[in-house]
Design an enzyme around this catalytic site. Sequence first.
Site, short mmCIF file in Angstrom:
data_model
loop_
_atom_site.label_atom_id
_atom_site.label_comp_id
_atom_site.label_asym_id
_atom_site.label_seq_id
_atom_site.Cartn_x
_atom_site.Cartn_y
_atom_site.Cartn_z
CG HIS A 238 -0.28 0.38 2.51
ND1 HIS A 238 -0.24 1.66 3.00
CD2 HIS A 238 0.38 -0.38 3.43
CE1 HIS A 238 0.40 1.69 4.15
NE2 HIS A 238 0.79 0.46 4.44
CB CYS A 239 1.06 4.30 -1.80
SG CYS A 239 -0.51 4.55 -2.64
CB ILE A 240 -0.02 8.15 1.13
CG1 ILE A 240 1.49 8.29 1.33
CG2 ILE A 240 -0.75 9.11 2.06
CD1 ILE A 240 2.03 9.65 1.00
NE ARG B 203 -3.90 6.22 -5.89
CZ ARG B 203 -3.96 6.60 -7.15
NH1 ARG B 203 -3.86 5.72 -8.11
NH2 ARG B 203 -4.13 7.86 -7.49
CE1 TYR C 9 5.11 5.62 -5.32
CE2 TYR C 9 2.97 5.58 -6.39
CZ TYR C 9 3.73 5.54 -5.24
OH TYR C 9 3.13 5.43 -4.02
#
Length: 622
Positions: free
Chosen positions: A25-27, A29, A305
Amino acid sequence: MNHRELAEQIIEKIGGVGNINQSWHCITRLRFNIRDKDAVKLKEIQDLEGVLGAQFQSGQLQIIIGSAVAKVYQEVQQLTEGKIVSTDNEGGKKGNIFDQLFDVISGVFTPILAAITGSGLLKGVMAILVVLGVLSDTSSTYIVLNAIADATFHFLPFLIAFSAANKFKTNPSLAVTLAGILMYPTFMANAAGGEITSLSFIGLTIPMNSYASTVLPIILGVLLLSYVEKYAKKIVPDSLTIIFVPLISLLVTAPITLAFIAPLGNLLGMYLEQFFTMLFTVAGPVAGALMGGLMPVIVVTGMHYAFFPGTFASFDKFGYDIMLLPLNLVANLAQAGSTLAVFFKTKDQKMKQVAFSAFIPALFGITEPAIYGVTMKLKKPFYASMIGGAVGGAIFGTFVVKAFSFTVPGILALPTYIETGTNNFLFAILGVLSSFVVAFIMTMLLKFDRGEVETKEIFESKTVITKELPSPILSPMTGVVKNLSDCPDTTFASGIVGKGIGIIPENNTVTAPFEGEVTMTTPTNHAIGLLSKTGVEILIHVGIDTVSLDGQGFERLVNVGDQVSVGTPLLTFDIEEIKKRNLPLFSPIVITNSPNFLDVIVSVKADERITSGQEEILIVVD
């Protein structure tokens, strides 16, 4: 539903644990590599309470959760622990080379963002303390704090090695060892001294370079390690694997990496940094405006990204970034401005609550709740935020505003723009305030569905006055009709932009589908927006990813503000040029203010051939 229930529903609709090849996961999602895309019930995932959106992008299934993503991911981890069996074949559908590239970069960087952003924020706090005179930059306290803040960036190859090993499915300890080899003190000392420029090893010349703070050398090295280790496991007997596989992996990978791959990675990073520097040197205000305005779209697609390697290359060489972080900052604050304006303007109580709850994280750089829950949902506030971001970006580009540390681009990142003896911080404040205020004012001025309950019929003197019916929407192109859901671009296919259809064009002209006004054009002339006299907004987008042609083969025949009639030529394009570049001809025709109407109905069948200006393609139900 609670986080556990949401995680269970997501896993079920993904196709079960067995359909997951990798998760992280990212911030905001959840990100998954999926074996079988057809088994994923995307629409049902999008409809889950707690999910802001879901899409396949850059070779990943991305599920936008918002601020609760870490808690939901923790539940996903518990539900899948020990059950995910990683395979080399991720469904056999890895996408094009750019999808694979974005997948790799996001998969490598998102797990280590906590260390990067935390260290970056500490650098910003230190900058404030120094400016206020609370802390001296020569004191022992500062030296210790600087070591804490700078360690992440100096030893970045170690973090990336571990994360890349998980992404490439190779041994993490060997990957970290490879990072240690790149940063071995003898090599680093030779690189710093300059007296010994290279070493000879079994016929190979190993350049003495410093790989501190670099990104690409270790990513490429770990990628090579994954293949070498895999091949070594095939030739070494199982009983001897633990002894000889690590030996072979290091003996083969390390020299090749030191001699060829790491220097190549350094070179690529240098070119990336030079490209962005040149871009802003030659066309600073224009580049800033374009990137600041388009950054929300870049974030939605996950393409931000792609800028990470260039950003870290710039930090490594110059100590600052002028591209990703600054322009993300103005774009994020523009989203906050538009979202706050929606809060004040809307009369829908539910939207008011959503807007306020999304405004706070947007201030701190977490914009997905604002984008998916407010601005993109209402369309015009999203356009207003893009205008605000463009204004702030132009200011940043004009004054070449620099970010001196990597952190989440929100108001807490402002201290990382402090540079003693310059006006860099003041220009940063000016750009941020401008993007926020312009987006706020534009949202307040633009008309959108504010949630009022209006009477459809007004009785005056026994006469019924009814609302004018929307004008018919005719085909703007000659070609073959396709379902919008089949669009190669997931943003259009998911209906986020609006409801509509696709057309595979057979000739080179786009004409007006109704009587109205030209409201939007693009610098590359690959798309155009119109507003009918009855309030229907339409976007005609020629091909997919045709923005990469930079206007080559496109000619716009009208300007913003021009009045057009049915059949008025709007633009022409070169079909053969699009084909030659291997870009999809699929052209989305969407009603961008679809939420303002009860429904938008497609009145033609898929695979039917239609003629420009003759067949009605969409019916708007008001």
